[in-house]
Design an enzyme around this catalytic site. Structure first.
Site, PDB file in Angstrom:
ATOM      1  CG  HIS A 109      16.983  29.086  48.052  1.00  0.00           C
ATOM      2  ND1 HIS A 109      18.109  29.405  47.323  1.00  0.00           N
ATOM      3  CD2 HIS A 109      16.003  28.834  47.145  1.00  0.00           C
ATOM      4  CE1 HIS A 109      17.802  29.364  46.024  1.00  0.00           C
ATOM      5  NE2 HIS A 109      16.535  29.028  45.896  1.00  0.00           N
ATOM      6  CD  GLU A 122       3.365  24.321  42.963  1.00  0.00           C
ATOM      7  OE1 GLU A 122       3.317  24.900  44.080  1.00  0.00           O
ATOM      8  OE2 GLU A 122       4.424  24.026  42.410  1.00  0.00           O
ATOM      9  NE  ARG A 177      16.396  33.041  42.141  1.00  0.00           N
ATOM     10  CZ  ARG A 177      17.510  32.383  42.428  1.00  0.00           C
ATOM     11  NH1 ARG A 177      18.574  33.060  42.820  1.00  0.00           N
ATOM     12  NH2 ARG A 177      17.561  31.062  42.338  1.00  0.00           N
ATOM     13  CG  PHE A 225      12.304  17.904  42.347  1.00  0.00           C
ATOM     14  CD1 PHE A 225      12.759  18.816  41.413  1.00  0.00           C
ATOM     15  CD2 PHE A 225      11.294  18.286  43.217  1.00  0.00           C
ATOM     16  CE1 PHE A 225      12.230  20.093  41.347  1.00  0.00           C
ATOM     17  CE2 PHE A 225      10.756  19.568  43.168  1.00  0.00           C
ATOM     18  CZ  PHE A 225      11.223  20.466  42.230  1.00  0.00           C
ATOM     19  CE1 TYR A 255       5.171  32.779  32.870  1.00  0.00           C
ATOM     20  CE2 TYR A 255       7.066  33.549  34.133  1.00  0.00           C
ATOM     21  CZ  TYR A 255       6.255  33.639  33.015  1.00  0.00           C
ATOM     22  OH  TYR A 255       6.512  34.576  32.052  1.00  0.00           O
ATOM     23  CB  SER A 285      -3.658  25.789  47.979  1.00  0.00           C
ATOM     24  OG  SER A 285      -2.520  25.747  48.806  1.00  0.00           O
ATOM     25  CG  HIS A 325       0.749  24.637  48.276  1.00  0.00           C
ATOM     26  ND1 HIS A 325      -0.098  25.394  47.501  1.00  0.00           N
ATOM     27  CD2 HIS A 325       1.766  24.261  47.441  1.00  0.00           C
ATOM     28  CE1 HIS A 325       0.380  25.496  46.267  1.00  0.00           C
ATOM     29  NE2 HIS A 325       1.513  24.805  46.204  1.00  0.00           N
ATOM     30  CB  ALA A 347      10.812  36.494  45.501  1.00  0.00           C
ATOM     31  CG  ASP A 402      15.337  27.582  40.458  1.00  0.00           C
ATOM     32  OD1 ASP A 402      16.112  28.378  41.022  1.00  0.00           O
ATOM     33  OD2 ASP A 402      14.714  26.687  41.052  1.00  0.00           O
TER      34      ASP A 402
HETATM   35  P1  FAD Z   1      14.110  34.499  46.395  1.00  0.00           P
HETATM   36  O1  FAD Z   1      13.253  34.677  47.570  1.00  0.00           O
HETATM   37  O2  FAD Z   1      14.390  35.693  45.556  1.00  0.00           O
HETATM   38  O3  FAD Z   1      15.494  33.874  46.924  1.00  0.00           O
HETATM   39  C1  FAD Z   1      16.430  33.266  46.026  1.00  0.00           C
HETATM   40  C2  FAD Z   1      17.798  33.130  46.709  1.00  0.00           C
HETATM   41  O4  FAD Z   1      18.432  34.401  46.788  1.00  0.00           O
HETATM   42  C3  FAD Z   1      17.754  32.629  48.161  1.00  0.00           C
HETATM   43  O5  FAD Z   1      18.943  31.929  48.389  1.00  0.00           O
HETATM   44  C4  FAD Z   1      17.699  33.908  48.986  1.00  0.00           C
HETATM   45  O6  FAD Z   1      18.198  33.726  50.291  1.00  0.00           O
HETATM   46  C5  FAD Z   1      18.554  34.849  48.144  1.00  0.00           C
HETATM   47  N1  FAD Z   1      18.043  36.219  48.140  1.00  0.00           N
HETATM   48  C6  FAD Z   1      16.739  36.610  48.193  1.00  0.00           C
HETATM   49  N2  FAD Z   1      16.628  37.943  48.103  1.00  0.00           N
HETATM   50  C7  FAD Z   1      17.895  38.417  47.960  1.00  0.00           C
HETATM   51  C8  FAD Z   1      18.427  39.719  47.788  1.00  0.00           C
HETATM   52  N3  FAD Z   1      17.617  40.804  47.744  1.00  0.00           N
HETATM   53  N4  FAD Z   1      19.784  39.826  47.666  1.00  0.00           N
HETATM   54  C9  FAD Z   1      20.599  38.750  47.693  1.00  0.00           C
HETATM   55  N5  FAD Z   1      20.127  37.480  47.851  1.00  0.00           N
HETATM   56  C10 FAD Z   1      18.809  37.320  47.974  1.00  0.00           C
HETATM   57  N6  FAD Z   1      10.360  27.765  40.378  1.00  0.00           N
HETATM   58  C11 FAD Z   1       9.985  28.040  39.103  1.00  0.00           C
HETATM   59  O7  FAD Z   1      10.851  28.216  38.243  1.00  0.00           O
HETATM   60  N7  FAD Z   1       8.653  28.113  38.767  1.00  0.00           N
HETATM   61  C12 FAD Z   1       7.657  27.954  39.674  1.00  0.00           C
HETATM   62  O8  FAD Z   1       6.483  28.050  39.355  1.00  0.00           O
HETATM   63  C13 FAD Z   1       8.022  27.678  41.039  1.00  0.00           C
HETATM   64  N8  FAD Z   1       7.101  27.549  42.008  1.00  0.00           N
HETATM   65  C14 FAD Z   1       7.490  27.384  43.324  1.00  0.00           C
HETATM   66  C15 FAD Z   1       6.526  27.348  44.327  1.00  0.00           C
HETATM   67  C16 FAD Z   1       6.888  27.214  45.658  1.00  0.00           C
HETATM   68  C17 FAD Z   1       5.824  27.182  46.726  1.00  0.00           C
HETATM   69  C18 FAD Z   1       8.271  27.089  46.008  1.00  0.00           C
HETATM   70  C19 FAD Z   1       8.678  26.908  47.445  1.00  0.00           C
HETATM   71  C20 FAD Z   1       9.237  27.133  45.008  1.00  0.00           C
HETATM   72  C21 FAD Z   1       8.873  27.294  43.661  1.00  0.00           C
HETATM   73  N9  FAD Z   1       9.815  27.365  42.637  1.00  0.00           N
HETATM   74  C22 FAD Z   1       9.427  27.600  41.332  1.00  0.00           C
HETATM   75  C23 FAD Z   1      11.235  27.247  42.940  1.00  0.00           C
HETATM   76  C24 FAD Z   1      11.863  28.649  43.188  1.00  0.00           C
HETATM   77  O9  FAD Z   1      11.695  29.468  42.070  1.00  0.00           O
HETATM   78  C25 FAD Z   1      13.333  28.431  43.474  1.00  0.00           C
HETATM   79  O10 FAD Z   1      13.492  27.848  44.739  1.00  0.00           O
HETATM   80  C26 FAD Z   1      14.190  29.673  43.300  1.00  0.00           C
HETATM   81  O11 FAD Z   1      15.560  29.246  43.347  1.00  0.00           O
HETATM   82  C27 FAD Z   1      13.997  30.712  44.379  1.00  0.00           C
HETATM   83  O12 FAD Z   1      12.828  31.430  44.233  1.00  0.00           O
HETATM   84  P2  FAD Z   1      12.339  32.402  45.421  1.00  0.00           P
HETATM   85  O13 FAD Z   1      11.176  33.127  44.946  1.00  0.00           O
HETATM   86  O14 FAD Z   1      12.287  31.664  46.690  1.00  0.00           O
HETATM   87  O15 FAD Z   1      13.624  33.383  45.429  1.00  0.00           O
END
Ligand code: FAD
Length: 277
Positions: A138, A8, A97, A205, A40, A6, A255, A112, A99
């Site tokens: 993370h 991106e 989630r 980065f 996004y 895949s 990916h 997330a 940033d």
């Molecule tokens: P989560 O899984 O929600 O985790 C975020 C942080 O909070 C982690 O430290 C986790 O341990 C902690 N955490 C998780 N759940 C909880 C909870 N319920 N309570 C307390 N703490 C918790 N960013 C963008 O802005 N746009 C994009 O399109 C984008 N694409 C990405 C694609 C991939 C494949 C990857 C690996 C990253 C991408 N990112 C993107 C970056 C990502 O958004 C960041 O790394 C962000 O800081 C975390 O997103 P996440 O979905 O992993 O968060």
């Protein structure tokens, strides 16, 4: 060799960028990817750009997976976006989630696992959901084990598979997958692969997203900053070796973070002997 791939993209901001992306889709589409995903900006900063780029990918005849985050939007707006994606034929979403982009004020980020729960609640099993995974942890996580617990929460909420943050050390990936399996997580975890094309931006980065560049790699790249062809050659060799180690070790696919450029990734795919159509 066949390998589930895949690629991106980020949504281009200019007409020139949009035209160029068409060619990148054609060039990388030749490797028969399972899907192209489009990033996004949490807070909705790229809402139209992401949707338009998804439309372009679908028009070109490929599966398209928008990245999606809650930041800034309420449940009604999110449900509308999910339905819009359903209507145009999207079947896969990368649920994050996200940033907060700097300067965007007080956007409330939603974890997330909560987004995955929301998507399952509103659209059932319609979408294949990908989530993010962090073999090198993370940057906001207190520890390896809490990070793993939160990753498991995303899978338990209904995610189908995961894509990792990029890394240059295959052992970090294999250890992470092993620890996930010990927690009963057996969903596929696809390694995210970053091509090496620019030393400064890679270092910048990597420090924000928590990806480690091994010292010897950093030193070698540093010494090649004024010789771009040699830097590209070294980068392609390094990343090809990493990909081969991952495939040999049982990774379910790759990916690629394309940065909307095809050349460096074509080189890696060709080095790996991946089949082209
Ligand atoms: P989560 O899984 O929600 O985790 C975020 C942080 O909070 C982690 O430290 C986790 O341990 C902690 N955490 C998780 N759940 C909880 C909870 N319920 N309570 C307390 N703490 C918790 N960013 C963008 O802005 N746009 C994009 O399109 C984008 N694409 C990405 C694609 C991939 C494949 C990857 C690996 C990253 C991408 N990112 C993107 C970056 C990502 O958004 C960041 O790394 C962000 O800081 C975390 O997103 P996440 O979905 O992993 O968060």
């Amino acid at each position: 060799m066949n390998c589930r791939l895949s690629f991106e993209f980020f949504p281009p901001k200019t007409d020139k960028g949009r035209d160029k992306l068409q060619q990148v889709i054609t060039d990388l589409g030749a490797y028969n990817p399972e899907f192209f995903s489009v990033t996004y900006g949490a807070g909705g900063s790229t809402r139209d750009g992401t949707q338009n780029t998804i439309t372009e990918v679908l028009k070109a005849g490929y599966q398209a997976a928008p990245h999606l985050s809650f930041g800034g939007d309420d449940e009604a707006a999110m449900e509308q976006m999910l339905n819009d994606y359903k209507d145009v034929g999207v079947k896969r979403i990368v649920a994050l989630r996200g940033d907060v982009p700097s300067g965007s004020g007080a956007v409330k980020l939603v974890y997330a696992n909560e987004l995955v729960e929301f998507i399952r609640k509103t659209t059932g099993d319609y979408f294949h959901l990908e989530v993010a995974a962090y073999p090198e942890i993370h940057p906001e996580s207190a520890s390896f084990s809490t990070d793993l617990d939160y990753f498991k929460a995303k899978i338990d909420a209904g995610a189908n598979s995961a894509i990792t943050q990029y890394f240059f050390n295959a052992d970090a990936y294999f250890y992470y997958v092993e620890q996930c399996q010990k927690q009963g997580i057996d969903t596929p975890i696809y390694p995210g692969i970053m091509p090496i094309t620019n030393y400064e931006s890679l270092v910048r980065f990597s420090s924000t997203c928590g990806a480690e560049i091994p010292r010897w790699v950093k030193k070698r790249l540093e010494s090649l900053t004024s010789d771009q062809p040699a830097l590209l050659e070294f980068g392609a060799e390094l990343v090809s070796t990493l990909c081969q180690q991952l495939i040999d070790g049982g990774a379910p696919g790759l990916h690629f973070y394309t940065l909307n450029q095809a050349a460096a990734i074509q080189k890696v795919c060709d080095n790996l002997g991946l089949a082209k159509s």
